[in-house]
Design a protein around this motif. Structure first.
Motif, PDB file in Angstrom:
ATOM      1  N   GLY A 150       0.797  -1.217   0.000  1.00  0.00           N
ATOM      2  CA  GLY A 150       0.000   0.000   0.000  1.00  0.00           C
ATOM      3  C   GLY A 150       0.828   1.265   0.000  1.00  0.00           C
ATOM      4  O   GLY A 150       0.342   2.334   0.379  1.00  0.00           O
ATOM      5  N   LEU A 151       2.074   1.175  -0.446  1.00  0.00           N
ATOM      6  CA  LEU A 151       2.956   2.332  -0.388  1.00  0.00           C
ATOM      7  C   LEU A 151       2.558   3.438  -1.357  1.00  0.00           C
ATOM      8  O   LEU A 151       2.926   4.600  -1.165  1.00  0.00           O
ATOM      9  CB  LEU A 151       4.398   1.904  -0.659  1.00  0.00           C
ATOM     10  N   GLU A 152       1.808   3.077  -2.397  1.00  0.00           N
ATOM     11  CA  GLU A 152       1.390   4.101  -3.347  1.00  0.00           C
ATOM     12  C   GLU A 152       0.464   5.131  -2.704  1.00  0.00           C
ATOM     13  O   GLU A 152       0.341   6.267  -3.179  1.00  0.00           O
ATOM     14  CB  GLU A 152       0.694   3.466  -4.559  1.00  0.00           C
ATOM     15  N   HIS A 176       6.110   7.681   2.455  1.00  0.00           N
ATOM     16  CA  HIS A 176       7.295   6.950   2.900  1.00  0.00           C
ATOM     17  C   HIS A 176       8.511   7.605   2.272  1.00  0.00           C
ATOM     18  O   HIS A 176       8.411   8.412   1.354  1.00  0.00           O
ATOM     19  CB  HIS A 176       7.222   5.476   2.492  1.00  0.00           C
ATOM     20  N   TRP A 177       9.670   7.247   2.782  1.00  0.00           N
ATOM     21  CA  TRP A 177      10.922   7.744   2.228  1.00  0.00           C
ATOM     22  C   TRP A 177      11.511   6.745   1.238  1.00  0.00           C
ATOM     23  O   TRP A 177      11.441   5.528   1.430  1.00  0.00           O
ATOM     24  CB  TRP A 177      11.950   7.966   3.328  1.00  0.00           C
ATOM     25  N   THR A 178      12.106   7.294   0.183  1.00  0.00           N
ATOM     26  CA  THR A 178      13.074   6.555  -0.618  1.00  0.00           C
ATOM     27  C   THR A 178      14.392   7.306  -0.441  1.00  0.00           C
ATOM     28  O   THR A 178      14.499   8.198   0.409  1.00  0.00           O
ATOM     29  CB  THR A 178      12.664   6.508  -2.103  1.00  0.00           C
ATOM     30  N   SER A 179      15.373   7.004  -1.250  1.00  0.00           N
ATOM     31  CA  SER A 179      16.656   7.698  -1.114  1.00  0.00           C
ATOM     32  C   SER A 179      16.510   9.205  -1.299  1.00  0.00           C
ATOM     33  O   SER A 179      17.226   9.990  -0.673  1.00  0.00           O
ATOM     34  CB  SER A 179      17.664   7.138  -2.130  1.00  0.00           C
ATOM     35  N   ARG A 180      15.571   9.630  -2.117  1.00  0.00           N
ATOM     36  CA  ARG A 180      15.390  11.071  -2.344  1.00  0.00           C
ATOM     37  C   ARG A 180      14.959  11.790  -1.062  1.00  0.00           C
ATOM     38  O   ARG A 180      15.533  12.820  -0.693  1.00  0.00           O
ATOM     39  CB  ARG A 180      14.361  11.326  -3.445  1.00  0.00           C
ATOM     40  N   GLU A 181      13.956  11.266  -0.402  1.00  0.00           N
ATOM     41  CA  GLU A 181      13.486  11.900   0.832  1.00  0.00           C
ATOM     42  C   GLU A 181      14.533  11.780   1.935  1.00  0.00           C
ATOM     43  O   GLU A 181      14.686  12.693   2.754  1.00  0.00           O
ATOM     44  CB  GLU A 181      12.168  11.273   1.283  1.00  0.00           C
ATOM     45  N   ALA A 182      15.253  10.669   1.952  1.00  0.00           N
ATOM     46  CA  ALA A 182      16.247  10.456   3.009  1.00  0.00           C
ATOM     47  C   ALA A 182      17.393  11.457   2.919  1.00  0.00           C
ATOM     48  O   ALA A 182      17.965  11.835   3.943  1.00  0.00           O
ATOM     49  CB  ALA A 182      16.808   9.039   2.931  1.00  0.00           C
ATOM     50  N   THR A 183      17.728  11.896   1.726  1.00  0.00           N
ATOM     51  CA  THR A 183      18.834  12.845   1.573  1.00  0.00           C
ATOM     52  C   THR A 183      18.381  14.297   1.562  1.00  0.00           C
ATOM     53  O   THR A 183      19.214  15.201   1.632  1.00  0.00           O
ATOM     54  CB  THR A 183      19.612  12.570   0.273  1.00  0.00           C
TER      55      THR A 183
END
Length: 498
Positions: free
Chosen positions: A163-165, A169-176
């Protein structure tokens, strides 16, 4: 210099490059040097993932964390390094390193090397034809005389069925690019992005839990690398759980609430943010592959000059992450220099030097890919791992050495922990792989890369004298260990045959 021909909303160039990250920029630079009119198409920021959401910002977040860790190991600095980091200053520096996501200077660089820029989404529309939809909704049709080059890179891959759509949530973009330190961060994955972001955010003050499907970290590298990183992360307070799978993710009170994570054993974990560092997918879903008989969303197989092997005519190239040969910025730029030069030579009627180690062959992708993982301790590797060597037909000798026994390591830190491994082709007498784990080893890696790429005989390496006292002395120690062990083996063989 051949000028681009323009007619209304149609333009003709010698070379069309789709994607203006470091890879696309390097291809365009090389084709322009070869005298070919070149246009580069970009739908986001010039400079790509590496400049704004990956290499540059992640290292800006990691550097103060790792520098503090190093300082805490040095007598006389421990007390000074005991306090917390200045979080606003760290995040401000990160933003400066990414130019606040302003690509003006990158655009100026393209103009400076006489490469045209067209902002918009580029799609193939058959052989040598690219349709570009601009941000204003206009369409420009580009035609290439010689080559179209796909440098579209990759995007974060996240698991299906969670249900991530519809769940933030974070991927690498949000994490950086996050503008605050989360109180509790769950990191799903055990690869490079996972361990680096766990290192960074724990060091910045987050309570980090790693959820790893495998039985260890960095499973594609030598096992001791993941083991030493695991030990260090746990010492800093990171909760690492192996052999677990996330089965459900749900946020409370919409996008702003805490997230509840369900694991395959039925247990639950609550966090403020969840990062999925679970691999990469090629950005080929919407670049028009279907117009030339390929499957959208696929990785693109290429030859050593980065021409797509499934397309006849030799006009389509795929360079960098999109071809899956080595998902690393420096390797993508290496491929770009080779592909750009190959395109230039072929366009000018010159033969391509595509033999092994030729100027138009990305040979090192298969034999000498260097990589640094910026954790505490650092992990640096090039060439084969022991597992990869076992799959080959080579007769390989494995040489290990405790880096803490090197004089330079004592100067670096009194409590230095690390390990080095050298793989030797026993028949050729050359180094085919090196893995180093320990603070500061990333700066030693290029020497290993030169040894592997240059196929330098061990007898010659004896004459490359490392400066004292530096971590580079590990080369001497590895050679001594191999020599002494080889002599012992020969002595035993003489006794047996005698």
């Amino acid at each position: 210099m051949r000028e681009a021909a323009t007619t209304g909303t149609s333009r003709t160039y010698d070379v069309i490059v789709i994607g203006a990250g470091p890879v696309g920029e390097n291809v365009a630079d090389r084709t322009r040097v070869a005298g070919l009119s070149t246009v580069i198409v970009e739908s986001e920021l010039i400079g790509g993932e590496c400049s704004y959401w990956a290499c540059e910002p992640s290292k800006a977040l990691l550097r103060p964390v790792l520098a503090r860790a190093d300082a805490r190991r040095v007598p006389g600095l421990r007390a000074a390094a005991a306090g917390p980091l200045d979080i606003p200053a760290v995040l401000a520096h990160r933003d400066e390193m990414t130019f606040h996501r302003d690509d003006t200077k990158q655009a100026e660089w393209l103009r400076g090397v006489a490469v045209d820029l067209l902002r918009g989404h580029g799609r193939l529309e058959g052989p040598r034809c690219v349709s570009v939809t601009t941000p204003e909704g206009d369409t420009t049709v580009l035609t290439a005389r010689h080559a179209v080059v796909l440098c579209t890179g990759t995007t974060a891959a996240v698991p299906d069925g969670l249900g991530l759509e519809s769940t933030r949530h974070w991927t690498s973009r949000e994490a950086t690019s996050a503008d605050h330190v989360p109180g509790r961060l769950a990191v799903v994955g055990g690869g490079v992005v996972a361990v680096e972001m766990a290192t960074a955010w724990q060091g910045l003050g987050a309570e980090v839990t790693m959820l790893v499907r495998d039985g260890g970290l960095l499973h594609r590298m030598e096992p001791f690398a993941g083991e030493l990183v695991t030990e260090s992360l746990r010492e800093t307070g990171v909760d690492i759980r192996f052999d677990v799978t996330v089965t459900a993710v749900k946020r409370k009170d919409g996008d702003d609430g805490e997230v509840t994570i369900t694991l395959d054993d039925g247990s639950h974990l609550v966090a403020d943010e969840i990062l999925f560092a679970t691999g990469r997918s090629p950005r080929t879903t919407d670049v028009g592959l279907d117009s030339i008989g390929l499957t959208p969303g696929d990785w693109l197989a290429v030859d050593d000059s980065c021409r797509v092997t499934a397309v006849s005519g030799g006009w389509l190239y795929a360079v960098g992450d999109v071809n899956r040969r080595a998902l690393l910025t420096h390797q993508g730029k290496y491929q770009a220099r080779i592909a750009g030069a190959a395109i230039g030579s072929r366009a000018n009627g010159e033969p391509a030097q595509a033999d092994r180690w030729g100027r138009h062959a990305a040979t090192a992708d298969g034999t000498a890919v260097p990589q640094v993982v910026f954790t505490d301790p650092e992990v640096a590797s090039v060439g084969l791992t022991t597992h990869e060597a076992a799959q080959s037909e080579r007769r390989i000798d494995v040489v290990d050495y405790d880096l803490a026994r090197v004089s330079g390591a004592h100067q670096y830190a009194r409590s230095y922990r690390g390990r080095a491994r050298m793989l030797v082709d026993a028949d050729q007498g050359t180094v085919v792989g090196v893995t180093l784990v320990g603070p500061g080893v990333g700066e030693v890696l290029h020497a290993a890369t030169i040894a592997v790429v240059g196929e330098v005989p061990l007898d010659r390496l004896w004459h490359a004298v490392p400066a004292f006292p530096t971590i580079s002395e590990v080369w001497l120690r590895l050679l001594e260990t191999y020599r002494d062990r080889t002599r012992t083996d020969q002595d035993l063989a003489d006794i047996t045959t005698g």
